[in-house]
Design an enzyme around this catalytic site. Structure first.
Site, PDB file in Angstrom:
ATOM      1  N   CYS A 266       0.930  -1.183   0.019  1.00  0.00           N
ATOM      2  CA  CYS A 266       0.028   0.051  -0.165  1.00  0.00           C
ATOM      3  C   CYS A 266       0.661   1.440   0.061  1.00  0.00           C
ATOM      4  O   CYS A 266       1.357   1.481   0.945  1.00  0.00           O
ATOM      5  CB  CYS A 266      -0.871  -0.057   1.348  1.00  0.00           C
ATOM      6  SG  CYS A 266      -1.862   1.415   1.319  1.00  0.00           S
TER       7      CYS A 266
ATOM      8  N   CYS B 273      -0.661   4.138   2.265  1.00  0.00           N
ATOM      9  CA  CYS B 273      -0.349   3.847   3.869  1.00  0.00           C
ATOM     10  C   CYS B 273       1.044   4.182   3.932  1.00  0.00           C
ATOM     11  O   CYS B 273       1.224   4.799   5.163  1.00  0.00           O
ATOM     12  CB  CYS B 273      -0.826   2.364   3.881  1.00  0.00           C
ATOM     13  SG  CYS B 273      -2.180   1.831   3.533  1.00  0.00           S
ATOM     14  N   ASP B 274       2.074   3.711   3.106  1.00  0.00           N
ATOM     15  CA  ASP B 274       3.278   3.548   3.683  1.00  0.00           C
ATOM     16  C   ASP B 274       4.299   4.474   2.917  1.00  0.00           C
ATOM     17  O   ASP B 274       5.534   4.540   3.404  1.00  0.00           O
ATOM     18  CB  ASP B 274       4.031   2.118   3.591  1.00  0.00           C
ATOM     19  CG  ASP B 274       3.050   1.260   4.668  1.00  0.00           C
ATOM     20  OD1 ASP B 274       2.489   1.613   5.580  1.00  0.00           O
ATOM     21  OD2 ASP B 274       3.046   0.077   4.226  1.00  0.00           O
TER      22      ASP B 274
END
Length: 327
Positions: free
Chosen positions: A140, A143-144
């Site tokens: 992701c 997300c990261d």
């Protein structure tokens, strides 16, 4: 009814932000929810070291800690959180039936599905090692990606999602190397053109991952192989992103619920959590192939509980909609 059958007002299948949020709302509505955590209690976030984009955590929080807090909050209002997972369902009759670990049978007035979707990985031993360590493997970018600002990363994939994630990473990272297994993208022309025209994205066609390299704790590079020439090369990188798709965890529902061609549950009424079976609702990534974020999963968990609450109120005049859910 057999003594081995348990009757519940609300059964929540799966944990994670969607399941636990549904449980919080259902508990506050006096639906006395029973939640089975599934094979991966807490869902995909339990594999995420740092969560910094969920509102309310100014200093960030680890995925496992967030799930522990959500579980405690659900239990505070009376949710019966249980280990185990639902292995079979039967939505063919008026009673919603589910079986726990192929043994215990449950009859539920309402069911909220929060089984999520699992990211697909290459399943290389080195990839799985650093994924479990939280040392630089991710599925992701949204997300990261933040954790790799001004660094060099590698991303695997050839579809629209891979192109979107590569383009997103290009805004944060010094360089993005994109590995494409074939000699062309599977993505749409507009998405392919976007990454090709992005200066700090290098695309390696006919290239596959041979090994994720690291120092035993974190990723330091990726060894790739050209599948035409068999030539190998090492690429320095601190992050390895896999964007080859997700598989929704919905197989046990396919005989009863409407699914799209890739297995995601279809919302019978857009803008709601309703499925094609009355009294069965869906939340989180089991129905979301677009956003796949913790915050959107939590939002749909809220929707599913409210929809289930209204469904029960419409069927039972003695069941009152809880005003506490709207405060």
């Amino acid at each position: 009814m057999s003594d081995t059958i348990e009757k519940v007002k609300c059964l929540i299948i799966g944990s994670g932000p969607a399941g636990y949020t549904a449980a919080i709302y259902a508990s506050r509505a006096n639906m006395f929810p029973v939640l089975y955590q599934g094979e991966q209690p807490g869902g995909q976030l339990t594999t995420t070291n740092d969560v910094e984009n969920f509102p309310g955590y100014p200093d960030g929080i680890t995925g496992p800690e967030m799930m522990i807090q959500l579980q405690k909050q659900a239990e505070r209002f009376g949710t019966d959180v249980r280990h185990g997972w639902i292995t079979k369902v039967d939505f063919s009759g008026d009673v919603h039936k589910a079986w726990v670990n192929e043994e215990k049978e449950i009859h539920a007035d309402t069911i909220i599905i929060s089984t999520g979707a699992s990211a697909k990985y290459l399943n290389l031993p080195s990839e799985q090692k650093y994924l479990k360590l939280g040392g630089g493997v991710s599925a992701c970018a949204v997300c990261d990606g933040f954790f790799y600002r001004n660094q060099e990363v590698v991303i695997v994939g050839a579809g629209d999602s891979a192109c979107e994630e590569a383009h997103y990473l290009s805004k944060l990272c010094k360089k993005v190397t994109m590995l494409v297994r074939r000699d062309e993208f599977r993505a749409s022309k507009i998405m392919s053109k976007r990454v090709k025209n992005t200066e700090n994205i290098e695309i390696l066609f006919n290239t596959e991952t041979d090994e994720v390299l690291g120092d035993g704790q974190v990723v330091t590079g990726v060894r790739v192989i050209n599948n035409k020439t068999n030539e190998k090369q090492d690429i320095e990188a601190t992050g390895f992103f896999v964007a080859i798709g997700h598989k929704p965890n919905t197989d046990i529902f396919k005989d009863y619920l409407d699914l799209d061609e890739t297995g995601y549950i279809i919302n019978a009424v857009p803008g709601t959590s309703k499925t094609n079976v009355e009294g069965v609702f869906v939340s989180g990534d089991a129905a979301d192939h677009v956003y796949r974020q913790a915050i959107t999963a939590a939002g749909t968990g809220c929707m599913a509980a409210l929809d289930a609450e209204r469904y029960l109120a419409a069927k039972d005049s003695d069941f009152e909609v809880a005003t506490s859910n709207y405060n």
